[in-house]
Write an enzyme that holds these catalytic residues in place. Sequence first.
Site, PDB file in Angstrom:
ATOM      1  N   PRO A   1      27.215  22.429  15.952  1.00  0.00           N
ATOM      2  CA  PRO A   1      26.406  22.159  14.763  1.00  0.00           C
ATOM      3  C   PRO A   1      26.273  23.328  13.809  1.00  0.00           C
ATOM      4  CG  PRO A   1      25.003  22.419  16.683  1.00  0.00           C
ATOM      5  CD  PRO A   1      26.407  22.395  17.188  1.00  0.00           C
TER       6      PRO A   1
ATOM      7  N   GLU B   1      23.873  27.330  18.336  1.00  0.00           N
ATOM      8  CA  GLU B   1      22.490  27.833  18.327  1.00  0.00           C
ATOM      9  C   GLU B   1      22.010  28.224  16.937  1.00  0.00           C
ATOM     10  OE1 GLU B   1      19.567  31.005  20.679  1.00  0.00           O
ATOM     11  OE2 GLU B   1      21.684  30.879  21.212  1.00  0.00           O
TER      12      GLU B   1
ATOM     13  N   LYS C   1      18.280  29.020  26.124  1.00  0.00           N
ATOM     14  CA  LYS C   1      18.280  29.777  27.379  1.00  0.00           C
ATOM     15  C   LYS C   1      18.317  28.774  28.515  1.00  0.00           C
ATOM     16  CE  LYS C   1      18.684  34.087  26.961  1.00  0.00           C
ATOM     17  NZ  LYS C   1      20.133  34.066  26.816  1.00  0.00           N
TER      18      LYS C   1
END
Length: 416
Positions: free
Chosen positions: A199, A217, A234
Amino acid sequence: MSLPFKKILSDFPTCPAQVLYRLQSLQGLVYLQDHGKPVIGFLPKHYSLDGQINFNFSDTPKTGTGFNGGWIGFIGYDYSANQFIDAPSHAQPATYLGYYLSYLKFEKNTWVFYSHEPHGQEILEKITQLPKADLHFELIEPCTPTWTKTQYTHAFNQVQNYIKAGDCYQINLTQQFKGKANGQLLAQAAKLWQLTNAPYAGYLKINDFELLSCSPELFIEFQANHIVKTRPIKGTMPRYTNTQQDEQSKNTLAKSIKDQAENVMIVDLLRNDLSLYAQIGSVKTNKLFEIESFEQVHHMVSEIQATLKPHINPMHMLLDASPGGSITGAPKIRAMQIISELEQQPRGAYCGSMGYFNLDGTGCWNILIRSIQKYQNELSVWAGGGITIASNCDAEYQECFDKISAILDSINTPSV
């Protein structure tokens, strides 16, 4: 800024990589996926390779979504880390910020040309008359790890010793995979973006340096009304073609106490980072331990939101908050010192951030993970993960490969 000259490019291919191939000779070529709002910039009015730009944002509301004219570029990990510690640096560009007034946006399944420059029609004619590109990428040496398993284990054990001594709670330990190639990394873009479906993908070329990102991210999104969001990753588990096995992997991650502990450490760190610039009481955690599934891995993702104080300059905040907590550790400065000591290699752009700012201060910046760097004929890919007291060395070592094995296989496979 005046309303742009606008033209629908119905004869341009819809694939971003193919458009980039066509425009590859233009100075300052850059691409951002921007989570469904693709943009391609070129021919910046001016640019900086040292980060020294006076960012004066206006309060004028923007029109439309995504990028609408302003700054696009990247801030490398080395550049950000050296704001706080003495970190190793790479010979390649450490940062780049260009001021773009001419760009393409992908809207309603077609590319649209925009230009805020008085000679926008001339720029349009230039890009539509470019000859067909002839790109090639020839692998000289495959990308292989610079650390052996023994070397990784030694670094892992040193991190554990620092944690036991109270220096830190978590360290993002990473390792580099290096190779050599002739030609342009851009030639690999189409298959890598199709492979990862990331993305926050991106591409940038500056002279003999190329950066190709397949990042999943978000670092910081600067929204209207001074709202900012960050979505740290994470926690990772591999994907499987077998549906039952894949669902089991996803559930294992969702229930992992170790990964939840690792995730919440970074959430706390980023809440603290945002609170330095936020209005009192505005920092909140929207989502905690959400599982997102990408092409190769499942990730545990959380989301923090805040409202900036009115006088905060978004670019200054981005620089001050970089590098992101999810790819350093906690506490951040001590984590970066330990990373510098143990890795002993400059990360370059990896774990930095790539994105844009509109003239009103809205924008979107990723974390440069799952990203490939090519400087001259040297290729570099990195992977790592957060090490806590509960981490297992073999599992962390394998996680490095889970994250980038598909990218490595693609890069290391000669084109037919």
